[in-house]
Design a protein around this motif. Structure first.
Motif, PDB file in Angstrom:
ATOM      1  N   TYR A   1       1.019  -1.195  -0.071  1.00 16.70           N
ATOM      2  CA  TYR A   1      -0.011   0.063  -0.033  1.00 16.70           C
ATOM      3  C   TYR A   1       0.980   0.984  -0.028  1.00 16.70           C
ATOM      4  N   GLU A   2       1.810   1.315   0.684  1.00 17.32           N
ATOM      5  CA  GLU A   2       2.844   2.483   0.780  1.00 17.32           C
ATOM      6  C   GLU A   2       3.565   2.521  -0.670  1.00 17.32           C
ATOM      7  N   ILE A   3       3.837   1.532  -1.118  1.00 19.59           N
ATOM      8  CA  ILE A   3       4.324   1.932  -2.421  1.00 19.59           C
ATOM      9  C   ILE A   3       3.604   2.359  -3.489  1.00 19.59           C
ATOM     10  N   GLY A   4       1.996   1.815  -3.435  1.00 21.65           N
ATOM     11  CA  GLY A   4       1.141   2.686  -4.283  1.00 21.65           C
ATOM     12  C   GLY A   4       0.880   3.900  -3.974  1.00 21.65           C
ATOM     13  N   LEU A   5       1.106   4.359  -2.551  1.00 16.82           N
ATOM     14  CA  LEU A   5       0.948   5.676  -2.332  1.00 16.82           C
ATOM     15  C   LEU A   5       1.826   6.565  -3.057  1.00 16.82           C
ATOM     16  N   VAL A   6       3.154   6.234  -2.789  1.00 16.04           N
ATOM     17  CA  VAL A   6       4.302   6.784  -3.544  1.00 16.04           C
ATOM     18  C   VAL A   6       4.242   7.071  -5.053  1.00 16.04           C
ATOM     19  N   VAL A   7       3.741   5.881  -5.726  1.00 12.23           N
ATOM     20  CA  VAL A   7       3.359   6.083  -6.988  1.00 12.23           C
ATOM     21  C   VAL A   7       2.347   7.100  -7.235  1.00 12.23           C
ATOM     22  N   LEU A   8       1.409   7.134  -6.343  1.00 18.82           N
ATOM     23  CA  LEU A   8       0.132   8.402  -6.834  1.00 18.82           C
ATOM     24  C   LEU A   8       0.781   9.809  -6.554  1.00 18.82           C
ATOM     25  N   VAL A   9       1.914   9.765  -5.487  1.00 18.02           N
ATOM     26  CA  VAL A   9       2.293  11.190  -5.540  1.00 18.02           C
ATOM     27  C   VAL A   9       3.321  11.283  -6.648  1.00 18.02           C
ATOM     28  N   ALA A  10       3.752  10.288  -7.103  1.00 21.67           N
ATOM     29  CA  ALA A  10       5.183  10.553  -8.233  1.00 21.67           C
ATOM     30  C   ALA A  10       4.131  10.895  -9.486  1.00 21.67           C
ATOM     31  N   LEU A  11       3.058  10.549  -9.607  1.00 26.08           N
ATOM     32  CA  LEU A  11       2.142  11.020 -10.731  1.00 26.08           C
ATOM     33  C   LEU A  11       1.650  12.274 -10.570  1.00 26.08           C
TER      34      LEU A  11
ATOM     35  N   ALA B   1       3.422  14.490  -9.255  1.00 26.91           N
ATOM     36  CA  ALA B   1       4.522  15.394  -9.467  1.00 26.91           C
ATOM     37  C   ALA B   1       4.459  15.363 -11.132  1.00 26.91           C
ATOM     38  N   LEU B   2       4.622  14.334 -11.675  1.00 29.50           N
ATOM     39  CA  LEU B   2       4.511  14.390 -13.190  1.00 29.50           C
ATOM     40  C   LEU B   2       3.742  15.475 -13.848  1.00 29.50           C
ATOM     41  N   VAL B   3       2.046  15.238 -13.335  1.00 32.13           N
ATOM     42  CA  VAL B   3       1.075  16.240 -13.726  1.00 32.13           C
ATOM     43  C   VAL B   3       1.597  17.574 -13.485  1.00 32.13           C
ATOM     44  N   CYS B   4       2.252  17.944 -12.688  1.00 32.97           N
ATOM     45  CA  CYS B   4       2.626  19.309 -12.214  1.00 32.97           C
ATOM     46  C   CYS B   4       3.831  19.648 -12.924  1.00 32.97           C
ATOM     47  N   GLY B   5       4.548  18.858 -13.667  1.00 27.62           N
ATOM     48  CA  GLY B   5       5.631  19.255 -14.507  1.00 27.62           C
ATOM     49  C   GLY B   5       6.978  19.242 -13.697  1.00 27.62           C
ATOM     50  N   GLU B   6       6.896  18.298 -12.639  1.00 31.36           N
ATOM     51  CA  GLU B   6       8.142  18.067 -11.699  1.00 31.36           C
ATOM     52  C   GLU B   6       8.502  16.836 -12.030  1.00 31.36           C
ATOM     53  N   TRP B   7       9.035  16.333 -13.270  1.00 26.64           N
ATOM     54  CA  TRP B   7       9.180  15.039 -13.903  1.00 26.64           C
ATOM     55  C   TRP B   7      10.485  14.570 -13.035  1.00 26.64           C
ATOM     56  N   LYS B   8      11.589  15.590 -12.862  1.00 26.25           N
ATOM     57  CA  LYS B   8      12.814  15.038 -12.232  1.00 26.25           C
ATOM     58  C   LYS B   8      12.579  14.485 -10.852  1.00 26.25           C
ATOM     59  N   LYS B   9      11.851  15.548 -10.213  1.00 22.05           N
ATOM     60  CA  LYS B   9      11.523  15.090  -8.731  1.00 22.05           C
ATOM     61  C   LYS B   9      10.708  13.706  -8.474  1.00 22.05           C
ATOM     62  N   ALA B  10       9.858  13.430  -9.612  1.00 23.93           N
ATOM     63  CA  ALA B  10       8.822  12.358  -9.658  1.00 23.93           C
ATOM     64  C   ALA B  10       9.881  11.124  -9.874  1.00 23.93           C
ATOM     65  N   VAL B  11      10.956  10.880 -10.784  1.00 24.35           N
ATOM     66  CA  VAL B  11      11.850   9.976 -11.190  1.00 24.35           C
ATOM     67  C   VAL B  11      12.581   9.862  -9.946  1.00 24.35           C
ATOM     68  N   LEU B  12      13.208  10.727  -9.264  1.00 28.42           N
ATOM     69  CA  LEU B  12      14.228  10.642  -8.321  1.00 28.42           C
ATOM     70  C   LEU B  12      13.530  10.178  -6.948  1.00 28.42           C
ATOM     71  N   GLY B  13      12.290  10.846  -6.693  1.00 24.38           N
ATOM     72  CA  GLY B  13      11.795  10.463  -5.296  1.00 24.38           C
ATOM     73  C   GLY B  13      11.098   8.927  -5.377  1.00 24.38           C
ATOM     74  N   PHE B  14      10.712   8.453  -6.773  1.00 24.25           N
ATOM     75  CA  PHE B  14      10.121   7.089  -6.917  1.00 24.25           C
ATOM     76  C   PHE B  14      11.507   6.298  -6.655  1.00 24.25           C
ATOM     77  N   THR B  15      12.312   6.522  -7.289  1.00 22.85           N
ATOM     78  CA  THR B  15      13.708   5.518  -7.429  1.00 22.85           C
ATOM     79  C   THR B  15      14.270   5.630  -6.068  1.00 22.85           C
ATOM     80  N   ALA B  16      14.244   6.354  -5.300  1.00 23.29           N
ATOM     81  CA  ALA B  16      14.844   6.603  -3.975  1.00 23.29           C
ATOM     82  C   ALA B  16      13.933   5.555  -3.121  1.00 23.29           C
ATOM     83  N   TYR B  17      12.864   5.631  -3.254  1.00 23.54           N
ATOM     84  CA  TYR B  17      11.766   4.802  -2.269  1.00 23.54           C
ATOM     85  C   TYR B  17      11.814   3.385  -2.754  1.00 23.54           C
ATOM     86  N   VAL B  18      12.074   3.035  -4.225  1.00 21.14           N
ATOM     87  CA  VAL B  18      12.004   1.743  -4.465  1.00 21.14           C
ATOM     88  C   VAL B  18      13.341   1.223  -3.867  1.00 21.14           C
ATOM     89  N   LEU B  19      14.463   1.882  -3.713  1.00 23.38           N
ATOM     90  CA  LEU B  19      15.937   1.160  -3.146  1.00 23.38           C
ATOM     91  C   LEU B  19      15.658   1.071  -1.557  1.00 23.38           C
TER      92      LEU B  19
END
Length: 441
Positions: free
Chosen positions: A237-247, A249-267
């Motif tokens: 559920y937590e990783i799904g919540l992070v995916v939702l936040v990353a999405l 960020a993407l629609v807000c135009g913050e694609w770099k923050k979305a990619v880095l934030g999601f990658t860090a959480y996956v690690l």
């Protein structure tokens, strides 16, 4: 101490509120820096209030010296309580911070905030707010553990904490926090007396391409994220919540923050899975406690970072004006959020200057030359904060922040279809975790 002339105007001015917001950011950083080494370890967590009280004394005393009025100390307590609430801490800690701020304000105000000793006592009252969760723990360990377990704290962490708890610890926590707070205030008084007795702030430009959301929508999404992270039934559920936040960020135009934030959480997600497969040990318990806290806080911090990067101060203030939020909280809160990124930039400049003076900005330098290192760290940081507060308050007044008429903004502040869709998505995901937990187990 700094001898500031008190404005003839009663109550807090815009300059006072801006100054409070900047110094709240600094105080929060000092609390986090001092307390974080203790909180993740169930054996050392009892001493977290002592660590939180260690570094903030000089910053607190400079705040009181610059704004010797009723208001800033309670604002510090209220905002600290709100931040700890947003990070999933026990509710008693939030209440204690608010009460500590109010009590400290009453004590310091008896001498019109000009007594260094009483200002130090006020800082001690504020620091004792961190002991609230431990008071609740020793008062009723079973109820406390049940509440924290429901909030997502690992059972192994609670078992280790209950096993390490001793009856003598609560007096030590309370007395130790008061002593460390008094020491920090004493050092701060000496430092400020020596350096200040006689004698940039950046905000988002909002130009990135992407959808724009109403600031009130972002606050609602943050609240849903906090509740979702607190009641998360599993890591899935937590990783799904992070995916939702990353999405988001993407629609807000913050694609770099979305990619880095999601990658860090996956690690960290993979690290958590690896730790859960190791044999039970004290190291595993410590790591699981830290990772459990990380998983609860990360989605909230991730979304908060997106909010800060995509919201102008003018938009935020206009939105808060629409809901009639009190300016005495809104202005310091907005300034605090905006000034936090500037602290990192100032820190890099300070480190470069210290190296030029052959002063090591490291733990080894602090141990070998403690007085010189602390002075080289605190003085430039507080000077930068003081200068930023003065410049920003002048700019704010010039732009009409004191105008009693309703605020206007070039960007229309209203709910759109995108706001509705975002609220529906986050609400639906929160409801899924609340009512259909088995899906995520």
């Amino acid at each position: 101490m700094v001898n500031q002339k008190v404005s003839n105007q009663k109550g807090l001015t815009v300059k006072d509120l801006v100054t409070t917001g900047i110094f709240v950011a600094l105080i929060w950083v000092t609390m986090l820096t001092g307390g974080l080494p203790f909180a993740p370890n169930p054996l050392l967590t009892f001493y977290m209030p002592l660590g939180s009280a260690l570094l903030g004394g000089p910053v607190f005393l400079l705040l009181v010296a610059k704004v010797p009025k009723r208001g800033p100390i309670p604002i510090v307590g209220i905002l600290a309580g709100l931040i700890f609430f947003a990070t999933g801490m026990h509710w008693d800690m939030d209440i204690e911070y608010v009460l500590g701020g109010l009590l400290g304000d009453l004590i310091a105000g008896t001498k019109k905030y000009r007594s260094v000793k009483l200002n130090i006592v006020a800082y001690i009252c504020l620091c004792l707010g961190a002991t609230g969760t431990y008071i609740a723990f020793f008062a009723d360990p079973t109820a406390w553990s049940s509440l924290m377990l429901g909030g997502g704290t690992a059972q192994s962490y609670l078992d280790a904490m209950n096993g390490a708890a001793q009856g003598w610890m609560l007096p030590v926590i309370l007395l130790g926090t008061a002593v460390v707070g008094a020491f920090s205030g004493f050092v701060g008084g000496k430092l400020l007396k020596k350096q200040f007795e006689n004698r940039h702030y950046r905000m988002s430009d909002g130009t990135k391409a992407g959808l724009r959301f109403d600031p009130r929508t972002k606050l609602l999404l943050l609240l849903l994220t906090v509740l979702g992270a607190t009641m998360a039934p599993s890591l899935m559920y937590e990783i799904g919540l992070v995916v939702l936040v990353a999405l988001m960020a993407l629609v807000c135009g913050e694609w770099k923050k979305a990619v880095l934030g999601f990658t860090a959480y996956v690690l960290f997600y993979l690290l958590t899975l690896a730790v859960t497969r190791t044999d039970g040990s004290s190291l595993q318990t410590t790591l699981m406690a830290f990772l459990g806290l990380f998983h609860k806080v990360y989605p909230c911090g991730f979304l908060a970072g997106i909010m800060i990067a995509t919201t102008k101060v003018s938009e935020f203030l206009s939105a808060m004006s629409r809901i009639h939020a009190p300016k005495k909280l809104v202005i310091p809160f907005a300034v605090m959020l905006r000034y936090m990124p500037a602290i990192r930039e100032d820190w890099h400049f300070i480190k470069d200057a210290m190296r030029l003076r052959d002063v090591s900005p490291s733990l080894a330098g602090l141990l070998t030359h403690p007085v010189r290192t602390v002075e080289c760290l605190y003085v430039p940081l507080m000077m930068a904060a003081s200068k930023a507060a003065d410049e920003l308050s002048i700019a704010s007044v010039t732009r009409g922040i004191e105008n009693p008429r309703p605020r206007t903004c070039l960007v229309q502040i209203r709910f759109r279809a995108a706001d509705l869709l975002a609220v529906v998505c986050f609400t639906a995901y929160f409801a899924a975790g609340l009512f259909w937990k088995d899906v995520f187990l």
